[in-house]
Design a protein around this motif. Structure first.
Motif, PDB file in Angstrom:
ATOM      1  N   ASP A  14       0.746  -1.333  -0.052  1.00  0.00           N
ATOM      2  CA  ASP A  14      -0.074   0.136   0.040  1.00  0.00           C
ATOM      3  C   ASP A  14       0.933   1.148  -0.008  1.00  0.00           C
ATOM      4  O   ASP A  14       0.747   2.010  -0.671  1.00  0.00           O
ATOM      5  N   ASN A  15       1.891   1.241   0.898  1.00  0.00           N
ATOM      6  CA  ASN A  15       2.748   2.365   0.983  1.00  0.00           C
ATOM      7  C   ASN A  15       3.485   2.801  -0.567  1.00  0.00           C
ATOM      8  O   ASN A  15       3.426   4.011  -0.882  1.00  0.00           O
ATOM      9  N   PHE A  16       3.907   1.906  -1.162  1.00  0.00           N
ATOM     10  CA  PHE A  16       4.412   1.817  -2.479  1.00  0.00           C
ATOM     11  C   PHE A  16       3.344   2.416  -3.514  1.00  0.00           C
ATOM     12  O   PHE A  16       3.939   3.265  -4.340  1.00  0.00           O
ATOM     13  N   TYR A  17       2.170   1.908  -3.368  1.00  0.00           N
ATOM     14  CA  TYR A  17       1.217   2.393  -4.253  1.00  0.00           C
ATOM     15  C   TYR A  17       0.801   3.874  -3.793  1.00  0.00           C
ATOM     16  O   TYR A  17       1.165   4.687  -5.001  1.00  0.00           O
ATOM     17  N   PHE A  18       0.788   4.148  -2.664  1.00  0.00           N
ATOM     18  CA  PHE A  18       0.520   5.866  -2.456  1.00  0.00           C
ATOM     19  C   PHE A  18       1.873   6.498  -2.842  1.00  0.00           C
ATOM     20  O   PHE A  18       1.800   7.700  -3.272  1.00  0.00           O
ATOM     21  N   LEU A  19       3.206   6.029  -2.482  1.00  0.00           N
ATOM     22  CA  LEU A  19       4.392   6.976  -2.985  1.00  0.00           C
ATOM     23  C   LEU A  19       4.311   6.829  -4.546  1.00  0.00           C
ATOM     24  O   LEU A  19       4.721   8.063  -4.869  1.00  0.00           O
ATOM     25  N   GLY A  20       3.994   5.791  -5.370  1.00  0.00           N
ATOM     26  CA  GLY A  20       3.950   5.935  -6.704  1.00  0.00           C
ATOM     27  C   GLY A  20       3.133   7.087  -7.078  1.00  0.00           C
ATOM     28  O   GLY A  20       3.342   7.637  -8.066  1.00  0.00           O
ATOM     29  N   ARG A  21       2.001   6.825  -6.379  1.00  0.00           N
ATOM     30  CA  ARG A  21       0.841   7.990  -7.100  1.00  0.00           C
ATOM     31  C   ARG A  21       1.326   9.470  -6.606  1.00  0.00           C
ATOM     32  O   ARG A  21       1.141  10.318  -7.373  1.00  0.00           O
ATOM     33  N   ASP A  25       1.789  12.503  -8.950  1.00  0.00           N
ATOM     34  CA  ASP A  25       0.978  13.761  -8.925  1.00  0.00           C
ATOM     35  C   ASP A  25       1.935  14.868  -9.115  1.00  0.00           C
ATOM     36  O   ASP A  25       1.406  16.049  -9.123  1.00  0.00           O
ATOM     37  N   PHE A  26       3.151  14.854  -8.184  1.00  0.00           N
ATOM     38  CA  PHE A  26       3.957  15.617  -8.190  1.00  0.00           C
ATOM     39  C   PHE A  26       4.677  16.367  -9.539  1.00  0.00           C
ATOM     40  O   PHE A  26       4.817  17.574  -9.747  1.00  0.00           O
ATOM     41  N   ARG A  27       4.608  15.160 -10.409  1.00  0.00           N
ATOM     42  CA  ARG A  27       5.116  15.429 -11.767  1.00  0.00           C
ATOM     43  C   ARG A  27       4.072  16.215 -12.626  1.00  0.00           C
ATOM     44  O   ARG A  27       4.397  17.055 -13.172  1.00  0.00           O
ATOM     45  N   TYR A  28       2.828  15.840 -12.170  1.00  0.00           N
ATOM     46  CA  TYR A  28       1.768  16.648 -13.077  1.00  0.00           C
ATOM     47  C   TYR A  28       1.368  18.110 -12.629  1.00  0.00           C
ATOM     48  O   TYR A  28       1.367  19.013 -13.334  1.00  0.00           O
ATOM     49  N   TYR A  29       1.629  18.199 -11.330  1.00  0.00           N
ATOM     50  CA  TYR A  29       1.444  19.466 -10.726  1.00  0.00           C
ATOM     51  C   TYR A  29       2.557  20.523 -11.116  1.00  0.00           C
ATOM     52  O   TYR A  29       2.421  21.849 -11.235  1.00  0.00           O
ATOM     53  N   ASN A  30       3.806  19.901 -11.375  1.00  0.00           N
ATOM     54  CA  ASN A  30       4.729  20.799 -11.524  1.00  0.00           C
ATOM     55  C   ASN A  30       5.228  20.678 -13.246  1.00  0.00           C
ATOM     56  O   ASN A  30       6.355  20.909 -13.362  1.00  0.00           O
ATOM     57  N   TRP A  31       4.094  20.057 -13.973  1.00  0.00           N
ATOM     58  CA  TRP A  31       4.802  19.714 -15.388  1.00  0.00           C
ATOM     59  C   TRP A  31       5.259  20.981 -15.934  1.00  0.00           C
ATOM     60  O   TRP A  31       6.390  20.744 -16.564  1.00  0.00           O
TER      61      TRP A  31
ATOM     62  N   ARG B 192      -4.261   0.069 -12.843  1.00  0.00           N
ATOM     63  CA  ARG B 192      -5.169   1.375 -12.914  1.00  0.00           C
ATOM     64  C   ARG B 192      -4.281   2.479 -12.823  1.00  0.00           C
ATOM     65  O   ARG B 192      -4.578   3.309 -13.690  1.00  0.00           O
ATOM     66  N   GLU B 193      -3.284   2.554 -11.964  1.00  0.00           N
ATOM     67  CA  GLU B 193      -2.699   3.907 -11.791  1.00  0.00           C
ATOM     68  C   GLU B 193      -1.739   3.986 -13.040  1.00  0.00           C
ATOM     69  O   GLU B 193      -1.231   5.021 -13.324  1.00  0.00           O
ATOM     70  N   ARG B 194      -0.967   2.897 -13.457  1.00  0.00           N
ATOM     71  CA  ARG B 194      -0.126   2.951 -14.804  1.00  0.00           C
ATOM     72  C   ARG B 194      -0.887   3.434 -15.857  1.00  0.00           C
ATOM     73  O   ARG B 194      -0.734   4.052 -16.807  1.00  0.00           O
ATOM     74  N   LEU B 195      -2.280   2.881 -16.023  1.00  0.00           N
ATOM     75  CA  LEU B 195      -3.101   3.592 -16.856  1.00  0.00           C
ATOM     76  C   LEU B 195      -3.388   4.901 -16.865  1.00  0.00           C
ATOM     77  O   LEU B 195      -3.451   5.640 -18.012  1.00  0.00           O
ATOM     78  N   TYR B 196      -3.712   5.378 -15.629  1.00  0.00           N
ATOM     79  CA  TYR B 196      -3.875   6.770 -15.374  1.00  0.00           C
ATOM     80  C   TYR B 196      -2.701   7.719 -16.103  1.00  0.00           C
ATOM     81  O   TYR B 196      -2.999   8.730 -16.720  1.00  0.00           O
ATOM     82  N   ALA B 197      -1.486   7.119 -15.349  1.00  0.00           N
ATOM     83  CA  ALA B 197      -0.563   7.923 -15.969  1.00  0.00           C
ATOM     84  C   ALA B 197       0.051   7.905 -17.260  1.00  0.00           C
ATOM     85  O   ALA B 197       0.215   9.105 -17.777  1.00  0.00           O
ATOM     86  N   TYR B 198      -0.303   6.796 -17.941  1.00  0.00           N
ATOM     87  CA  TYR B 198      -0.275   6.763 -19.564  1.00  0.00           C
ATOM     88  C   TYR B 198      -1.199   7.696 -20.336  1.00  0.00           C
ATOM     89  O   TYR B 198      -0.854   8.655 -20.898  1.00  0.00           O
ATOM     90  N   TYR B 199      -2.503   8.044 -19.875  1.00  0.00           N
ATOM     91  CA  TYR B 199      -3.505   8.812 -20.522  1.00  0.00           C
ATOM     92  C   TYR B 199      -2.892  10.088 -19.841  1.00  0.00           C
ATOM     93  O   TYR B 199      -3.369  11.110 -20.722  1.00  0.00           O
ATOM     94  N   MET B 200      -2.700  10.468 -18.911  1.00  0.00           N
ATOM     95  CA  MET B 200      -2.322  11.810 -18.499  1.00  0.00           C
ATOM     96  C   MET B 200      -1.183  12.263 -19.197  1.00  0.00           C
ATOM     97  O   MET B 200      -1.320  13.571 -19.446  1.00  0.00           O
ATOM     98  N   ASP B 201      -0.250  11.369 -19.264  1.00  0.00           N
ATOM     99  CA  ASP B 201       0.837  11.894 -20.115  1.00  0.00           C
ATOM    100  C   ASP B 201       0.544  12.372 -21.624  1.00  0.00           C
ATOM    101  O   ASP B 201       0.994  13.456 -21.957  1.00  0.00           O
ATOM    102  N   MET B 202      -0.418  11.547 -21.995  1.00  0.00           N
ATOM    103  CA  MET B 202      -0.681  11.889 -23.452  1.00  0.00           C
ATOM    104  C   MET B 202      -1.478  13.427 -23.356  1.00  0.00           C
ATOM    105  O   MET B 202      -1.151  14.124 -24.200  1.00  0.00           O
TER     106      MET B 202
END
Lengths: 133, 287
Positions: A14-21, A25-31, B192-202
């Motif tokens: 779970d922790n790695f899932y949330f860290l990955g997310r 998110d950090f990447r998109y916020y600071n795109w 699902r998260e990988r899918l989200y990242a793929y479409y968000m990058d697009m």
């Protein structure tokens, strides 16, 4: 050095899932503030971090750790903090450093490197605790 | 003499009556075992496994990196081993419930524990460790099954069969629920998260120019999410049925010495009926 039980493995995954997310998110916020290289680096790290989470679920009880409860507690705390506040992080370099530290932690866990796990937890914590600028 | 005949006839009648009552309730046991077997066998219909997840992940990665190779490279050995553990648990449970069904109808069981024992003995499980408690459960259940196939008085031993099997069955059912409901289902969240990242990058890269392309990508994304959700629901329903089976078996165990008591019929039928409902729900989702 103890094997993780099923619940602990799930918690770690779970922790790695949330860290990955959070890294995503950090990447998109600071795109617009990230260079192409930084975007690629963060994307690769995010994928690796998600992979760790997936691998932990598949291997489940084969992982080992020193002072499991204490280590997991620390990882939990730091994950919650990162997850809650990554949106407000303006310091790009700090974001990149935290992502790299999380990656190293994941590698240590997957390699069953108990000493490395302890050091990496400390490293993630210290990198995250560097004051925001 | 007449008295003797009346007495004998009464005795025959009473024996017949008791055996009939016994039959009715053993039929209930048989029904429960039957629906449990069908439900457990649904595992084979689940179109998802750890190995499949690993293959999907490699494909997603290749797409993300736009990697074109002559053959896809994908290291999934450990995921295959995770599947083999699940398979071993599946076979032992399926074998047990099939055996229980046969015994309750006084039929021969043809359960062979060879495959189970060889799988347990080792390398097939590779580096994937299973807890000692689970290994002990396998061993205990497999011994019970072996005795059931060789015992001449199988039907009379039904209560003993249930008694010996309950504890290992509960351990294995718990493990099975954990693997399918937590671990395997949990993998889908990452997909699902990988899918989200793929479409968000697009989207962030402004990779799509026309409104049509944007609409198509959005629709594709949500369709892929729906498919993931469907798989999650299939796994959830399967796990719910394992829950019902575990509870039903516990009731059987608690009443193992009163298998002919009428009240058991009513209670057990409730579990059989719930399992049947879940089988039908599973089939609807899985089609």
């Amino acid at each position: 050095m103890v094997n993780l039980n099923s619940d602990q493995a799930k918690q770690l995954s779970d922790n790695f899932y949330f860290l990955g997310r959070a890294i995503g998110d950090f990447r998109y916020y600071n795109w617009d503030r990230l260079t192409l290289d930084e975007k690629k680096k963060l994307s690769d790290i995010q994928n690796s971090v998600l992979r760790f989470g997936e691998d932990i679920l598949a291997y489940s009880t084969t992982l080992i750790m020193d002072e499991v409860v204490d280590s997991l507690e620390k990882i939990n705390t730091i994950t919650t903090e990162i997850n809650d506040t990554i949106k407000t992080l303006n310091n790009i370099q700090k974001g990149l450093n935290v992502a790299a530290a999380v990656l190293i932690l994941g590698v240590a866990i997957m390699n069953r490197d108990t000493k490395g796990i302890g050091n990496s937890i400390k490293e993630v914590y210290e990198t995250w605790k560097v004051p925001h600028s | 003499m007449k008295k003797y005949f009346i007495g004998k006839r009464s005795l025959i009648f009473l024996s017949y009556l008791f055996s009939f009552v016994g039959c009715v309730n053993l039929k209930t046991v048989g029904e429960f075992a039957g629906s449990s077997t069908v439900s457990i066998k649904n595992f084979e219909k689940i179109e998802y496994s750890f190995y499949q997840h690993c293959l999907d992940r490699c494909r997603d990665e290749a797409i993300r990196k736009y990697e074109i190779k002559r053959a896809e490279e994908c290291a999934c050995t450990l995921y295959q081993e995770a599947d083999s553990v699940t398979q071993v648990i599946y076979y032992s449970m399926e074998g047990y419930f099939e055996g229980l069904g046969n015994l309750s109808q006084n039929e021969l069981t043809d359960y062979s524990s060879d495959a189970l024992m060889s799988a347990l003995s080792s390398k097939e499980l590779g580096p994937v460790r299973i807890e000692e408690q689970t290994v002990a459960a396998f061993s205990s259940l497999s011994n019970t099954l072996l005795r059931a196939t060789t015992d001449f008085y199988r039907r009379k031993k039904l209560a003993a069969y249930i008694e010996e099997a309950n504890e290992p069955m509960q351990v294995l059912l718990d493990k099975f629920k954990l693997i399918v409901g937590t671990n395997l289902k949990g993998e889908l969240r990452f997909k699902r998260e990988r899918l989200y990242a793929y479409y968000m990058d697009m989207k962030m890269n402004n990779a799509l120019l026309s409104d049509y392309e944007k609409g198509k990508a959005t629709s594709d994304y949500y369709q892929a999410c729906d498919e993931i959700q469907r798989k999650e629901m299939v796994l959830e329903v399967f796990v719910k049925s394992l829950d019902e089976i575990a509870q039903g078996h516990q009731i059987l165990y608690d009443n193992r010495n009163k298998l002919s008591v009428k009240t058991l019929k009513g209670i057990l039928q409730g579990y059989s009926s719930n399992v049947k409902d879940l089988i039908s729900e599973f089939n609807k989702l899985n089609n």
